[in-house]
Every structure is written in structure tokens, then in C-alpha cells.
Write a protein that holds these residues in place. Structure first.
Motif, short mmCIF file in Angstrom:
data_model
loop_
_atom_site.label_atom_id
_atom_site.label_comp_id
_atom_site.label_asym_id
_atom_site.label_seq_id
_atom_site.Cartn_x
_atom_site.Cartn_y
_atom_site.Cartn_z
N ILE A 249 42.36 29.65 34.05
CA ILE A 249 42.54 30.86 33.24
C ILE A 249 42.06 32.04 34.08
O ILE A 249 40.97 32.00 34.65
N ASN A 250 42.86 33.09 34.15
CA ASN A 250 42.50 34.27 34.92
C ASN A 250 41.86 35.33 34.05
O ASN A 250 42.27 35.54 32.90
N SER A 251 40.85 35.99 34.60
CA SER A 251 40.22 37.15 33.96
C SER A 251 40.58 38.36 34.79
O SER A 251 40.23 38.44 35.98
N LEU A 252 41.30 39.32 34.20
CA LEU A 252 41.77 40.48 34.97
C LEU A 252 41.85 41.70 34.07
O LEU A 252 42.49 41.67 33.02
N ARG A 253 41.18 42.78 34.47
CA ARG A 253 41.26 44.03 33.71
C ARG A 253 42.51 44.80 34.08
O ARG A 253 43.27 45.23 33.23
N ALA B 141 33.62 28.10 36.98
CA ALA B 141 33.90 29.54 37.09
C ALA B 141 33.92 29.99 38.54
O ALA B 141 33.08 29.56 39.35
N TRP B 142 34.90 30.86 38.86
CA TRP B 142 35.02 31.47 40.19
C TRP B 142 34.93 32.99 39.99
O TRP B 142 35.92 33.65 39.73
N PRO B 143 33.73 33.58 40.12
CA PRO B 143 33.54 34.99 39.78
C PRO B 143 33.57 35.91 40.99
O PRO B 143 33.69 35.47 42.14
N LEU B 144 33.47 37.21 40.71
CA LEU B 144 33.26 38.23 41.73
C LEU B 144 31.98 38.99 41.37
O LEU B 144 31.40 38.77 40.31
N GLU B 145 31.59 39.90 42.24
CA GLU B 145 30.32 40.60 42.07
C GLU B 145 30.44 41.83 41.16
O GLU B 145 31.52 42.20 40.69
N TYR C 45 35.88 18.53 35.79
CA TYR C 45 36.00 19.77 35.02
C TYR C 45 37.34 19.81 34.28
O TYR C 45 38.35 19.26 34.75
N ASP C 46 37.32 20.46 33.12
CA ASP C 46 38.52 20.54 32.29
C ASP C 46 39.35 21.78 32.59
O ASP C 46 40.57 21.79 32.41
N VAL C 47 38.70 22.85 33.05
CA VAL C 47 39.41 24.10 33.30
C VAL C 47 38.61 24.95 34.28
O VAL C 47 37.38 24.80 34.38
N LEU C 48 39.32 25.81 35.01
CA LEU C 48 38.66 26.75 35.91
C LEU C 48 38.92 28.16 35.40
O LEU C 48 40.05 28.54 35.11
N PHE C 49 37.85 28.95 35.28
CA PHE C 49 37.92 30.33 34.81
C PHE C 49 37.67 31.24 36.01
O PHE C 49 36.59 31.22 36.59
N ALA C 50 38.70 32.01 36.41
CA ALA C 50 38.62 32.76 37.67
C ALA C 50 38.87 34.24 37.47
O ALA C 50 39.65 34.65 36.62
N ASP C 51 38.19 35.03 38.29
CA ASP C 51 38.49 36.46 38.39
C ASP C 51 39.67 36.60 39.34
O ASP C 51 39.60 36.19 40.50
N ALA C 52 40.76 37.17 38.85
CA ALA C 52 42.02 37.17 39.60
C ALA C 52 42.23 38.39 40.48
O ALA C 52 43.31 38.57 41.04
#
Length: 254
Positions: A169-173, A27-31, A145-152
Motif C-alpha cells: 500500500i502506498n502513502s502519497l500526499r 513499513a518503508w518510510p521516509l524522513e 509479513y502480510d502487507v508492506l506500507f510504503a512512502d511512494a
């Protein structure tokens, strides 16, 4: 008779295709709220048996690497301190929340993009701390790792995934002007009916409000283009370096 055929088909499916298996998620998150939203998804993935590892800088606010939850944390060193990170975020929130009512619509947009430009510089530094950290990248590569889940909201997640040769996979509101959704996701966004985020408009607009909506969209597109120029050059440098590392690994100098 029908129930028997269903049972036979299910049995064949299990025999031929097998059952689902758990994987390794990076996972590549933001605050702040971004992390709160992502953490719920990550914890659910961990509860279902997946190994979840969160890339986190040494200076954080809400992301706690000592958290005793089901998540794993991979910390990487950065030059900024926690006090510096907190101060910058508080300044941003003060201008966008507390002082926002004193700004005109256009000044609000200008201030937002101005602050986003500063955060782009900060995020680029974080990205450099990961992709140019050869020891860390080799460790992530070996973990498999099989996948990276990132805040885009900011780039870098896709670059890390590219260098690790895994899908992401991108996470974006939402993004300013729906630029990411339009250009990267192919989401239809007719400006006569879809109001731009932070534009304080609805789906029922007068002619002048539609003109305003269009101008807000063009302004966001313009800023995205400026950001892309910076990141495209950085991505090229990082990928070239990654390719050189791979070549040296396969053909070591004697």
C-alpha cells in the motif's frame, strides 16, 4: 420479526466468515514530515493489535529505532552517517524554502528536480542496502509479513514487496506534476483545471497560466521518465538476483 432476521443473518455471517484478525505490517518510510504522517497510521495499526515493523537505515534523523513505542524497528547498515544525512537535508530545505523566493518559477522547478535527482541516488543506495542484504531479506521472508506500507515519493517499497511476494500500500500526499497520480493511479488531471504542485496556480487560470501549467506538467513527465530508466534497470537486476537466490535455495549445489 425484522430484528430476528437481522440477528439470524449476523449469526450466519460470524459462523461462515469468522471475525477479523490482526496481521503483520512491514513499513518503508521516509524522513521528516513523511515519517510524522506515516507514524500516526502505524501506531494506530499497532494499537489495534497488528505487529508493525519499520525498516530503518542505521543513519536517521527523526526515525528513532530505540523508540519505546508499540512499533518494532528493523535497522539495516548504510555507509552514510547521521551528520551527512542531516547536512544534505538541511541544504535541500535551505534552497527550497529560504532561497525559493529569490528564484523564478522555472528555476525553482529546475532546482527541485536537480535536488530530487540527488536524492534518487541516495534512495537507490538505501534500497540496495536492503534488497541486496540476503540475511535481512531472508529474515523478513521468514517473518511472514502480510502487507508492506510504503512512502511512494521514492521507489523501492514496491520492489521489496515484490521480492517478499506480498501486497503493498502506498502513502502519497502528492507528486511533482501529479505524475504518480496520473500514470500509476489513473487519476484524471485535466491541465486546464488542475494546477500542478509548486506551480503557484489555482483552479481558475487564464489562458497563459494554462499554457504554463501544461509546460510544468510536461517538464515533470520528462524528469519522471529519466528517473524511471534508472530504477527500471535496478529493479531488473534485483529481481534477477532474487530469482537466482530462490533457485539455489530449491536446488542447492552439491
Amino acid at each position: 420479526m425484522f430484528e430476528k432476521w437481522v440477528s439470524v443473518l449476523l449469526l450466519l455471517q460470524f459462523c461462515c466468515f469468522g471475525c477479523g484478525s490482526c496481521g503483520k505490517v512491514l513499513a518503508w518510510p521516509l524522513e521528516y514530515s513523511h515519517w510524522i504522517n506515516m507514524k500516526i497510521v502505524l501506531e494506530e495499526l499497532a494499537q489495534r493489535g497488528n505487529m508493525v515493523t519499520v525498516l530503518v537505515p542505521s543513519a536517521t534523523i527523526l526515525i528513532d529505532p530505540t523508540d519505546s513505542s508499540s512499533l518494532n524497528y528493523e535497522a539495516f547498515p548504510v555507509s552514510a552517517t547521521e551528520e551527512e544525512v542531516r547536512s544534505k537535508m538541511e541544504t535541500f530545505l535551505d534552497e527550497m524554502v529560504n532561497q525559493n523566493n529569490d528564484f523564478s518559477q522555472w528555476k525553482t522547478m529546475w532546482k527541485f528536480h536537480e535536488m530530487m535527482g540527488k536524492f534518487m541516488t541516495e534512495m537507490k543506495s538505501l534500497c540496495e542496502a536492503v534488497v541486496f542484504n540476503q540475511t535481512l531479506m531472508e529474515k523478513l521472508q521468514k517473518t511472514g509479513y502480510d502487507v508492506l506500507f510504503a512512502d511512494a515519493v521514492f521507489p523501492c517499497g514496491d520492489l521489496i514487496a515484490e521480492m517478499l511476494e506480498i501486497p503493498f500500500i502506498n502513502s502519497l500526499r502528492w507528486s511533482m506534476g501529479n505524475t504518480y497520480e496520473k500514470f500509476y493511479g489513473g487519476l484524471p488531471s485535466p491541465l486546464s483545471y488542475v494546477p500542478m504542485p509548486m506551480g503557484k496556480l489555482t483552479d481558475k487560470m487564464t489562458f497563459m497560466e494554462r499554457v504554463k501549467n501544461m509546460l510544468l506538467s510536461l517538464l515533470s513527465d520528462y524528469y519522471l521518465h529519466l528517473y524511471d530508466i534508472i530504477w527500471e534497470q535496478f529493479y531488473s537486476e534485483a529481481l534477477v538476483l532474487s530469482a537466482k537466490v530462490i533457485i539455489v535455495a530449491f536446488f542447492p549445489l552439491t
